[in-house]
Enzyme design. Structure first.
Site, mmCIF file in Angstrom:
data_model
loop_
_atom_site.group_PDB
_atom_site.id
_atom_site.type_symbol
_atom_site.label_atom_id
_atom_site.label_comp_id
_atom_site.label_asym_id
_atom_site.label_seq_id
_atom_site.Cartn_x
_atom_site.Cartn_y
_atom_site.Cartn_z
ATOM 1 N N PRO A 154 -4.002 11.139 -1.571
ATOM 2 C CA PRO A 154 -3.971 10.123 -0.505
ATOM 3 C C PRO A 154 -2.587 10.007 0.142
ATOM 4 C CG PRO A 154 -4.786 9.211 -2.585
ATOM 5 C CD PRO A 154 -4.170 10.546 -2.892
ATOM 6 N N TYR A 155 -2.614 9.363 1.271
ATOM 7 C CA TYR A 155 -1.385 9.107 2.046
ATOM 8 C C TYR A 155 -1.378 7.623 2.395
ATOM 9 C CZ TYR A 155 1.581 8.929 6.218
ATOM 10 O OH TYR A 155 2.550 8.603 7.139
#
Lengths: 67, 67, 67, 67, 67, 67
Positions: A2-3
């Protein structure tokens, strides 16, 4: 992988506080979605209060009015 | 009219290197998708190592540990 | 550990073309800045032509006018 | 509760002009979509001309050529 | 009035899990920086695995290889 | 060559309304900063109400409570 991008006003947040944000956001993705922390990226953007607006006026102006 | 945003850590990247990134990213969109370079926009964000986290810790901390 | 975001209009780009964009953007960061490809992240956003504007009008409208 | 991000080149825009952008963008969302201004957020990013590319070259280079 | 953007791959995350991410990210800003939760905004972007690349290849390709 | 990104909840905004947002945001940059409309880019992101949080809960949940 994820970011996470966190935008906050630039008002003297310390490296220690930033490290807590990074740790906490990464842990959140682990806890809720089982993501791998090793490939979780967190970017913190600090934005000048002149450049951030809410309610049609800058945060600089709001702070002066005690909002 | 593509838009490309490149985020890298702020560690003394020269204007020449930035120009190479701009040229290369624009050319990529031309080569792969036949986009018009004249309307392709590239924005490079340089992020302080305190503000970038991977694996739950800041890049500043990782660099100190030789990661 | 760079991050690249590519925004293009949603017009039937194939998975193969997207894979070329991912490969090319990652290689660009390796070639220009010596970044580690293993930790380079690329995200492609496809945007409806109604939702993308240039010159004050949507890409949908521009396409109809042959622009 | 819309969110608006405006990216412009960093070239000495005054706090007054930024306040006009914040006011105008907020009003636009009120006028067109009836959004509540109190929960409309506007963030202005100022980007160095070395870090902004159009047509495959930086804005710094374009300015030197009178573009 | 922080802003948090979380990007994850689109793989059937439920509304309940999304609600947990929103709650957790908001609480993180309260706990670490004392921010007001009422004006904290969280946006979750779900990205197709064809459109997300790591290590120069799409997540779709990585999943097929058991990465 | 400014870039404007507008994020709104996905709730049936018509192409006509989107065209008004594009026109208005472009004109704002012309009026306030004298920017060239031909190279001003506007991107509208529509976000599902499950994916947008304010006050620690999703917009979906808030709508149910009449907020």
């Amino acid at each position: 992988m994820p970011y996470v991008n966190i935008k906050i006003t630039r008002e003297g947040v310390t490296p220690e506080k930033k490290a807590e944000l990074i740790r906490g956001a990464t842990q959140l993705l682990v806890d809720v979605l089982g993501k791998n922390p090793a490939t979780t990226m967190v970017i913190i953007d600090e934005v000048d209060t002149d450049n951030w607006g809410v309610g049609g006026e800058s945060v600089t102006a709001r702070r002066k009015q005690g909002k």
